[in-house]
Design a protein around this motif. Structure first.
Motif, PDB file in Angstrom:
ATOM      1  N   UNK A 169      -2.756  10.590  -5.779  1.00  0.00           N
ATOM      2  CA  UNK A 169      -1.432  10.989  -5.283  1.00  0.00           C
ATOM      3  C   UNK A 169      -1.438  11.305  -3.789  1.00  0.00           C
ATOM      4  N   UNK A 170      -2.622  11.354  -3.175  1.00  0.00           N
ATOM      5  CA  UNK A 170      -2.722  11.723  -1.756  1.00  0.00           C
ATOM      6  C   UNK A 170      -2.312  10.542  -0.875  1.00  0.00           C
ATOM      7  N   UNK A 171      -1.447  10.801   0.102  1.00  0.00           N
ATOM      8  CA  UNK A 171      -1.030   9.759   1.040  1.00  0.00           C
ATOM      9  C   UNK A 171      -1.903   9.821   2.291  1.00  0.00           C
ATOM     10  N   UNK A 172      -1.979   8.738   3.062  1.00  0.00           N
ATOM     11  CA  UNK A 172      -2.750   8.768   4.305  1.00  0.00           C
ATOM     12  C   UNK A 172      -2.335   9.893   5.241  1.00  0.00           C
ATOM     13  N   UNK A 173      -1.037  10.124   5.372  1.00  0.00           N
ATOM     14  CA  UNK A 173      -0.567  11.170   6.273  1.00  0.00           C
ATOM     15  C   UNK A 173      -1.001  12.549   5.792  1.00  0.00           C
ATOM     16  N   UNK A 174      -0.895  12.797   4.488  1.00  0.00           N
ATOM     17  CA  UNK A 174      -1.335  14.075   3.936  1.00  0.00           C
ATOM     18  C   UNK A 174      -2.821  14.295   4.185  1.00  0.00           C
ATOM     19  N   UNK A 175      -3.610  13.265   3.968  1.00  0.00           N
ATOM     20  CA  UNK A 175      -5.056  13.390   4.137  1.00  0.00           C
ATOM     21  C   UNK A 175      -5.412  13.688   5.586  1.00  0.00           C
ATOM     22  N   UNK A 176      -4.785  12.991   6.519  1.00  0.00           N
ATOM     23  CA  UNK A 176      -5.087  13.220   7.936  1.00  0.00           C
ATOM     24  C   UNK A 176      -4.713  14.628   8.375  1.00  0.00           C
ATOM     25  N   UNK A 177      -3.622  15.150   7.829  1.00  0.00           N
ATOM     26  CA  UNK A 177      -3.217  16.506   8.205  1.00  0.00           C
ATOM     27  C   UNK A 177      -4.191  17.551   7.663  1.00  0.00           C
ATOM     28  N   UNK A 178      -4.701  17.336   6.449  1.00  0.00           N
ATOM     29  CA  UNK A 178      -5.686  18.278   5.900  1.00  0.00           C
ATOM     30  C   UNK A 178      -6.991  18.192   6.686  1.00  0.00           C
ATOM     31  N   UNK A 179      -7.383  16.971   7.066  1.00  0.00           N
ATOM     32  CA  UNK A 179      -8.586  16.806   7.886  1.00  0.00           C
ATOM     33  C   UNK A 179      -8.436  17.567   9.195  1.00  0.00           C
ATOM     34  N   UNK A 180      -7.252  17.506   9.798  1.00  0.00           N
ATOM     35  CA  UNK A 180      -7.009  18.232  11.047  1.00  0.00           C
ATOM     36  C   UNK A 180      -7.228  19.730  10.884  1.00  0.00           C
ATOM     37  N   UNK A 181      -6.840  20.263   9.735  1.00  0.00           N
ATOM     38  CA  UNK A 181      -6.975  21.703   9.504  1.00  0.00           C
ATOM     39  C   UNK A 181      -8.416  22.075   9.189  1.00  0.00           C
ATOM     40  N   UNK A 182      -9.081  21.272   8.360  1.00  0.00           N
ATOM     41  CA  UNK A 182     -10.420  21.618   7.902  1.00  0.00           C
ATOM     42  C   UNK A 182     -11.517  21.258   8.901  1.00  0.00           C
ATOM     43  N   UNK A 183     -11.278  20.260   9.745  1.00  0.00           N
ATOM     44  CA  UNK A 183     -12.292  19.860  10.723  1.00  0.00           C
ATOM     45  C   UNK A 183     -11.630  19.477  12.045  1.00  0.00           C
ATOM     46  N   UNK A 184     -10.964  20.448  12.698  1.00  0.00           N
ATOM     47  CA  UNK A 184     -10.196  20.132  13.908  1.00  0.00           C
ATOM     48  C   UNK A 184     -11.060  19.657  15.066  1.00  0.00           C
ATOM     49  N   UNK A 185     -12.346  20.038  15.092  1.00  0.00           N
ATOM     50  CA  UNK A 185     -13.233  19.653  16.189  1.00  0.00           C
ATOM     51  C   UNK A 185     -14.074  18.419  15.857  1.00  0.00           C
ATOM     52  N   UNK A 186     -13.790  17.795  14.707  1.00  0.00           N
ATOM     53  CA  UNK A 186     -14.511  16.589  14.306  1.00  0.00           C
ATOM     54  C   UNK A 186     -16.023  16.837  14.304  1.00  0.00           C
ATOM     55  N   UNK A 187     -16.428  17.954  13.743  1.00  0.00           N
ATOM     56  CA  UNK A 187     -17.837  18.354  13.721  1.00  0.00           C
ATOM     57  C   UNK A 187     -18.625  17.480  12.750  1.00  0.00           C
ATOM     58  N   UNK A 188     -19.737  16.884  13.169  1.00  0.00           N
ATOM     59  CA  UNK A 188     -20.562  16.088  12.264  1.00  0.00           C
ATOM     60  C   UNK A 188     -21.070  16.930  11.097  1.00  0.00           C
ATOM     61  N   UNK A 189     -21.057  16.345   9.916  1.00  0.00           N
ATOM     62  CA  UNK A 189     -21.573  17.017   8.737  1.00  0.00           C
ATOM     63  C   UNK A 189     -20.645  18.031   8.122  1.00  0.00           C
ATOM     64  N   UNK A 190     -19.504  18.268   8.735  1.00  0.00           N
ATOM     65  CA  UNK A 190     -18.602  19.326   8.278  1.00  0.00           C
ATOM     66  C   UNK A 190     -17.828  18.935   7.013  1.00  0.00           C
ATOM     67  N   UNK A 191     -17.275  17.719   6.974  1.00  0.00           N
ATOM     68  CA  UNK A 191     -16.304  17.387   5.936  1.00  0.00           C
ATOM     69  C   UNK A 191     -16.726  16.166   5.130  1.00  0.00           C
ATOM     70  N   UNK A 192     -16.733  16.332   3.815  1.00  0.00           N
ATOM     71  CA  UNK A 192     -17.005  15.242   2.874  1.00  0.00           C
ATOM     72  C   UNK A 192     -15.766  15.008   2.034  1.00  0.00           C
ATOM     73  N   UNK A 193     -15.313  13.778   1.971  1.00  0.00           N
ATOM     74  CA  UNK A 193     -14.155  13.400   1.153  1.00  0.00           C
ATOM     75  C   UNK A 193     -14.667  12.759  -0.138  1.00  0.00           C
ATOM     76  N   UNK A 194     -14.335  13.379  -1.256  1.00  0.00           N
ATOM     77  CA  UNK A 194     -14.818  12.936  -2.570  1.00  0.00           C
ATOM     78  C   UNK A 194     -13.653  12.285  -3.296  1.00  0.00           C
TER      79      UNK A 194
END
Length: 464
Positions: free
Chosen positions: A307-332
């Motif tokens: 049910x997740x849309x591309x826009x929704x996913x990108x916005x959550x990524x912005x909140x959870x990893x705003x600095x684009x830190x390596x190793x920070x975020x895994x999408x399952x």
């Protein structure tokens, strides 16, 4: 393949604005129980905050570095374990068998992929489960739903189903026992590559996959002995492996109680686990769980459903990893065998187009759950296999990388998922269906998945 992460890949990033371990309390929190005694809850949380942590900040940062390597294609992630741990399941046999099957799988993956494997167990904290309804009704009686042993008991009685905060203390103790036993086994040479035959479960010889596995074990043993003959000494670091813990950080009061600052580090760490993840039911952008996760330094996972849309996913990524830190975020991602081809490509394209640094992992279990005619909740191995195979193909087509797999499995000889090497049928389910929540792969089916990953990756690497 891109270059290695720079030496400052664990650099200090900007601290989240106006964040504290309790700031989630100002947001809407889903999937949390209602405790009838607020004073007892507060007393329990104070006790929990004073208890020793279950993991350390340097273990957490070491895992983050390894996940950063996996993002670069230099490692593969194997995440597996129980759908929901139980207090009664905290026994030496259950823990050692679970460790054995993960070691067996990682051996297959290391041998076939020619990559280091990062082993992350769904254990030592996986005691909470989301539910589709807050209550359950049987006849004329309606009681709170069972939300895992950390909240209440599975028995359909008022006493068992009433949420009890003291269970959080028991969950912490059981998690500590589990971690202590796992660490003792590993430090004692349980995972020694000189003797992978020790990892065989007592009934491995009955598996149709036994000959292939034993041939692989013999090949690795020969390779180790060959290297030691050439060097004239024992190869170091083959007698132990790293193991990390993970769980869905669903019960936020428990997670808050183990969230701390540590000396000589900046920021906050969730010290109840190395790798917490957010489930699909609690991934709202303005919700309590996303608010909590944005402030901790752990590497984190995010379940991504159809049910997740591309826009929704990108916005959550912005909140959870705003600095684009390596190793920070895994999408399952967990889409189902019938839905992955339609739903996943647009997400892969959006994340790639925006240049977001994430690790993609496939969970082929949760989208493929069904109920049988005889009332059992199960999963068909062919659907699990299909979703995983499609995931590899879709990532290859998108120019992205599938860097791991997330599985619900057990080292016990259960009959909970249909099919696999022994072609389990619906009539087999009642023979050894032990799960209190979701069906798990048994060791044969888990080993078959590992071999499937190796074959599929080989096909993608050397197309016809």
């Amino acid at each position: 393949m891109s270059s290695s992460p720079s030496p400052d890949h664990l650099r200090a990033v900007n601290l989240p604005a106006e964040w504290a371990p309790a700031s989630w309390r100002q947001r809407t929190a889903l999937q949390l129980p209602t405790y009838p005694d607020a004073a007892a809850l507060e007393s329990t949380l104070q006790e929990l905050h004073a208890l020793p942590p279950l993991v350390t900040s340097w273990e957490i940062l070491a895992l983050k570095k390894q996940i950063a390597d996996a993002q670069e294609g230099k490692r593969f992630i194997l995440q597996g374990g129980d759908c929901a741990e139980t207090f009664d399941g905290c026994t030496s046999e259950v823990i050692s068998n679970r460790l054995k099957v993960l070691l067996q799988m990682s051996l297959v993956l290391v041998h076939g992929l020619r990559l280091p494997v990062v082993r992350i167990g769904r254990f030592a904290g996986q005691y909470a489960k989301p539910r589709s309804a807050d209550t359950e009704t049987k006849g004329d009686v309606t009681l709170p739903s069972y939300r895992g042993d950390i909240v209440n008991g599975p028995e359909f009685t008022v006493e068992a189903r009433t949420p009890d905060p003291r269970r959080m203390i028991k969950a912490h103790a059981r998690s500590a026992m589990t971690m202590n036993f796992v660490r003792s086994l590993i430090d004692g040479g349980f995972a020694d590559l000189h003797h992978p035959e020790y990892w065989n479960l007592s009934w491995v010889g009955h598996s149709p996959l036994a000959d292939e596995y034993r041939h692989m074990v013999e090949g690795i043993g020969d390779a180790v002995r060959f290297m030691e003959t050439l060097s004239g000494s024992e190869v170091h670091n083959l007698n132990r492996v790293d193991f990390y813990t993970s769980h869905e950080a669903l019960l936020l009061p428990y997670e808050e109680g183990q969230t701390r600052e540590v000396p000589r580090q900046w920021g906050w760490f969730n010290l109840s686990t190395h790798f917490p993840w957010i489930g699909m039911r609690t991934a709202q952008l303005d919700g309590a769980h996303v608010e909590y996760f944005r402030g901790i330094r752990n590497p984190i996972g995010l379940k991504v459903g159809p049910s997740v849309t591309p826009d929704q996913l990108l916005r959550v990524i912005d909140v959870l990893n705003p600095d684009d830190e390596p190793g920070r975020l895994t999408l399952i991602h967990r889409m189902s065998a019938t839905g992955i081809a339609d739903k996943l490509p647009s997400l892969l394209d959006a994340v790639k187009r925006e240049g977001r640094r994430v690790l993609w992992i496939c969970d082929p279990m949760h989208g493929n759950t069904e109920s049988t005619s005889n009332g059992y909740k199960t999963r068909r191995f062919r659907n699990i296999r299909s979703e995983l195979e499609q995931a590899f193909d879709l990532h290859a087509a998108a120019g992205t990388r599938l860097g791991g797999v997330h599985l619900e499995l057990t080292g016990e000889d259960v009959t909970e998922c249909l099919g696999g090497a022994r072609e389990l049928t619906e009539s087999d389910l009642e023979r050894a269906y032990l799960s209190t929540v979701d069906p798990r792969l048994n060791y044969e089916q888990a080993l078959e998945i590992a071999m499937l990953i190796v074959r599929k990756q080989s096909q993608i690497a050397t197309p016809a």
